[in-house]
Enzyme design. Structure first.
Site, PDB file in Angstrom:
ATOM      1  N   LYS A  69      24.175  -3.254 -14.143  1.00 20.57           N
ATOM      2  CA  LYS A  69      25.268  -3.910 -13.823  1.00 20.57           C
ATOM      3  C   LYS A  69      25.137  -4.637 -12.660  1.00 20.57           C
ATOM      4  CE  LYS A  69      28.942  -1.222 -15.952  1.00 20.57           C
ATOM      5  NZ  LYS A  69      30.030  -0.341 -15.769  1.00 20.57           N
ATOM      6  N   ASP A 105      35.885  -4.300 -16.121  1.00 22.78           N
ATOM      7  CA  ASP A 105      35.969  -2.838 -16.122  1.00 22.78           C
ATOM      8  C   ASP A 105      37.522  -2.588 -15.356  1.00 22.78           C
ATOM      9  OD1 ASP A 105      33.814  -1.717 -17.297  1.00 22.78           O
ATOM     10  OD2 ASP A 105      32.655  -1.662 -15.527  1.00 22.78           O
TER      11      ASP A 105
END
Ligand code: ATR
Length: 287
Positions: A69, A105
């Site tokens: 990420k 997220d």
């Protein structure tokens, strides 16, 4: 004319347990898209080689999970303010010849609180256990939704301090506190408690909180979230539920972060119910 096949995927390592293909494929099918979602379980050298030739990649978009990420960021043309603040990109999409990165997220976490509980942020005090990447996404969205205070308890206190130092600048109206996990006190003053650590993933893990840390719901009902979804109920959630509190695991967050990515990529409203059913079915087979 033949419909074009759109390809999406997820990069991570290891990826043998990812549930994303199951619910993304169910979504594509429901909205009538000829599209597939592939799994790229790549080692770091192979991942970096792929990112270096991003312009030639025949994907319309992709997700990233542990440990890529952050690694992906230098290869992208632009990332959203949200992804920059969180320091992580989990969703990449293509626009013309350029690649854009964002982070769904945070929104996924927020949507899970809304859809499951209609949870209100105003006037609330939040406790976050952990100070890693997952904590950053949760912290970002709760601060941006206007909670009164956010306390971060972490095993390594300096990491919690660094985290709140960077977020205090971004959100001057929110009160931030950091504490070493070992100094933990009772939870009376918190409305929402979120476990973002990996503690609870394995049966042998020692609980972060003990029975005496958690007051009974008779003194006020609290909301407990664990970002872990396998096991479906960690000891942390079990203890909170037994004390009478509301509990939620990480499955809704997984669903909603994926649903947002689906919408960004396809421009269509995600068929969340179908995606949820596919996810629940997959989990019940795996757990
Ligand atoms: P993620 O991106 O999933 O949040 P991470 O950045 O590696 O993963 O962060 C993991 C978090 O779990 C950290 O807060 C870590 O605490 P440290 O900062 O002290 O490492 C926490 N964590 C992991 N194992 C732990 C354990 N056994 N006890 C307490 N905290 C733990």
């Amino acid at each position: 004319m033949d419909q074009k096949l759109d390809l999406y995927g997820i990069f991570g390592h290891p990826l043998n347990h990812t549930l994303s293909p199951v619910f993304q494929e169910a979504g594509f099918e429901k909205v009538g898209l000829l599209a597939h979602y592939l799994v790229f379980d790549f080692s770091e050298p192979v991942f970096k080689r792929t990112m270096r030739s991003l312009s030639k990649l025949r994907l319309k978009g992709f997700n990233l999970t542990v440990p890529y990420k952050q690694t992906v960021i230098p290869y992208l043309d632009w990332i959203t303010d949200e992804a920059r603040a969180i320091g992580a990109v989990n969703t990449v999409y293509r626009f013309g010849k350029k690649w854009y990165g964002t982070n769904t997220d945070a929104e996924g976490f927020w949507l899970s609180l809304q859809k499951e509980w209609k949870w209100k942020s105003k006037g609330k005090n939040v406790l976050i256990l952990g100070a890693g990447g997952a904590a950053r996404a949760v912290l970002y969205v709760l601060a941006s939704k206007g909670v009164v205070s956010i306390s971060v308890w972490n095993r390594t206190e300096s990491r919690a301090q660094e985290l709140i130092a960077s977020f205090s600048k971004l959100f001057p109206k929110t009160n931030f506190f950091s504490t070493a996990l070992e100094k933990k006190s009772d939870l009376s003053s918190f409305d929402l408690i979120v476990n973002t650590t990996s503690v609870g993933l394995h049966a042998k893990d020692k609980m972060l909180l003990t029975e005496k840390n958690i007051p009974s719901a008779a003194a006020g009902k609290k909301y407990f979230v664990d970002l872990i979804y396998n096991p479906a109920e960690t000891d942390f959630l079990k203890l909170a539920r037994k004390k009478g509190h509301k509990t939620l695991n990480g499955l809704p967050m997984l669903l909603y972060q994926g649903a947002r990515a689906f919408e960004i990529w396809t421009g269509k409203k995600a068929p969340v119910q179908i995606m949820r059913q596919a996810l629940i079915q997959a989990v019940s087979h795996k757990i």
